[in-house]
Enzyme design. Structure first.
Site: not given
Length: 255
Positions: A20, A80-81, A142-143, A145, A206, A234
């Protein structure tokens, strides 16, 4: 309209699906190594990078679009997604896939009464609300995280930002649809019924896909290969490309 793809190399077919808020550039370091002995196809999800967006909101629609451009008899790598898109595609047309490599992904990303190896729904709900106000700031958060907890978080974040900025801007509607997929998808039944070779690569640090997921995955798929990479968050294929490449190559040789 078809999704953007790019292929290079010779050998066994591989398909790489990003996560994502990202695009195909995130794979470049790993892809260059894989291309030395494999035929590697990169794909960008609907509304991401150079792929068109046609208001396809359901996971099944995204999986169908990827299946339409995927090489036959390929090993799919989903991050991930992208891992959920991969699992959905495998449940729809298993004959088109040779095997699956799930990287920092999960059949169910949010916590439920019977599923503790995930994040709180509020985390994704807050991203959805913030996207409306300032999508660029939300994506930057988000990056951060994605690398939180990694041993080389600072340099990894700079790399992620460079790669993110190297491709066209993402469509807001696509980002919102992707968050909705992450929030509401539960592919545990599909994963349990899946009869394909699977290899899971998880990061020990993660914060989005807790490493405790490994125990749950081993119960759902006792025959699957599973590795937890120490020091990785992640994006283990960026922070620890060597171990990831070794594990992926080993898996491909045996499927």
């Amino acid at each position: 309209m078809t999704l953007w793809t790019d292929a290079a190399g010779k050998g066994d077919e591989l398909l790489l699906i990003h996560g994502w808020g990202m695009n195909a550039s995130v794979w470049m370091t790993l892809a260059r190594e894989l291309e030395k002995s494999h035929r590697v196809t990169l794909v960008e999800l609907p509304g991401h990078g150079e792929s068109p967006w046609t208001n396809t909101l359901q996971l099944e629609d995204w999986a169908e679009q990827v299946l339409a451009v995927a090489p036959p008899d390929a090993v799919w790598l989903g991050w991930s997604l992208g891992g959920q898109v991969m699992l959905q595609a495998a449940s729809m047309q298993p004959h088109k896939l040779r095997g699956l490599v799930g990287i920092a992904t999960s059949p169910c990303f949010v916590r439920r009464e019977d599923w503790e190896y995930a994040i709180e729904p509020a985390v994704l709900e807050s991203f959805a609300a913030e996207l409306q106000a300032d999508s660029r700031k939300t994506l930057r958060r988000f990056l951060s995280l994605q690398v939180q907890g990694a041993t080389n978080a600072k340099s990894l974040l700079l790399q992620l930002r460079r790669e993110f900025d190297s491709r066209p801007a993402l469509r807001l509607s696509a980002l919102q649809a992707g968050l909705a997929i992450l929030l509401h998808t539960d592919l545990r039944p599909e994963l349990s019924a899946l009869d394909l070779p699977v290899n899971w690569l998880l990061g020990a640090r993660d914060t989005l896909v807790p490493p405790g997921l490994a125990k749950a995955l081993s119960r759902i798929q006792p025959r699957a290969d599973l590795s937890v990479i120490e020091g990785a968050a992640h994006a283990p294929f960026l922070s620890h490309p060597g171990p990831c490449l070794e594990l992926i190559d080993k898996f491909i040789r045996h499927v």
